[in-house]
Write an enzyme that holds these catalytic residues in place. Sequence first.
Site, short mmCIF file in Angstrom:
data_model
loop_
_atom_site.label_atom_id
_atom_site.label_comp_id
_atom_site.label_asym_id
_atom_site.label_seq_id
_atom_site.Cartn_x
_atom_site.Cartn_y
_atom_site.Cartn_z
N THR A 144 23.14 -20.96 -32.23
CA THR A 144 23.17 -20.02 -33.12
C THR A 144 22.58 -18.67 -32.65
O THR A 144 23.07 -17.78 -32.90
CB THR A 144 22.22 -20.56 -34.31
OG1 THR A 144 22.54 -21.84 -34.70
CG2 THR A 144 22.32 -19.31 -35.60
N CYS A 145 21.67 -18.64 -31.72
CA CYS A 145 21.14 -17.50 -31.38
C CYS A 145 22.44 -16.81 -30.44
O CYS A 145 22.56 -15.55 -30.53
CB CYS A 145 19.94 -17.65 -30.35
SG CYS A 145 18.66 -18.68 -31.04
#
Lengths: 193, 162
Positions: free
Chosen positions: B50-51
């Site tokens: 996600t990062c």
Amino acid sequence: MASVLARRARGSAAAALWSAARGFASVGSDIVSAAPGVSLQKARSWDEGVATKFSTTPLKDIFHGKKVVIFGLPGAYTGVCSQSHVPSYKNNIDKLKAKGIDSVICVAVNDPYVLNGWAEKLQAKDAIEFYGDFDGSFHKSLDLEIDLSAALLGRRSHRWSAFVDNGKIKALNVEKAPSEFKVSGAEVILDQI
Amino acid sequence: MAPISVGDSLPDGQLGWFDENDQLQQVSIHSLAAGKKVILFGVPGAFTPTCSNQHVPGFITQAEQLKAKGVDEILLISVNDPFVMKAWAKTYPENKHVKFLADGVGTYTKALGLELDLTEKGLGVRSRRFALLADNLKVTVANIEEGGQFTISGAEEILKAL
């Protein structure tokens, strides 16, 4: 003559007791007993982590019944580690396997996802198994940790290599300074196997 | 330490950074943020999905629009060392404005009250996912996620607030 033998016997018994009590890495000690309860994390992507429920690998699974060459380094994506240490083992993998080595392992105090990214970048995942000692407990147990806060890295590992046969440390090489790369490369350990 | 919120003052702290000349520096948040409009956004970990695939790209692609609305600095922090942050930054060659800052042992994240224990995922204590807008060190927007979700901490939300 007898007194010399007795002194030597006492000396080595004392040394064995001392290293057992300290639990640190030295030639002749058992790497699994030196770090009881410690496990490592195989380098993997996050998705693989989810799929394996973030499982960790106990040391005995890595070392029992195998001939292992293991090397530790201060950090993924740092200079000597990337440019010299890992390539040394990657380039000598055939020679190591020819000498009967079952696995070549790289361990560092990094999380398994960073290590995975790094291993892929170095294209070294086929030759070498990368494991993360994410909280430093493996290196702390073996007395191989070093404070690299001055380089903004925190507590990390020394640069070292070892040949471990069925859990017993047969050879151990630790650099005097983490920036050096003199004794912990593949060429040195090839002669020690 | 309670999580930082709107109206609070941004604490000072030292973060690690490889500058334009590839020199390792320690930089203070106050020196980057005093007298300026800055976005400070945080992620749990470099090289995690996600990062890497959503949160960071959002700020990179919206950087020009954010700057056009008066933002002086876009600062990304993560509890990673500066070598890892530098390597991660390199995976975004299109990035012009986002500074990748390393909160190596999490000291600044703790000062913000935003630490998150991800030990069981193999990460140790990290940062929550968040995005803050600060004007001359005063926090005007604080979007802090629960867990590792990505709902309110993106660039879009900050753009709306500007």
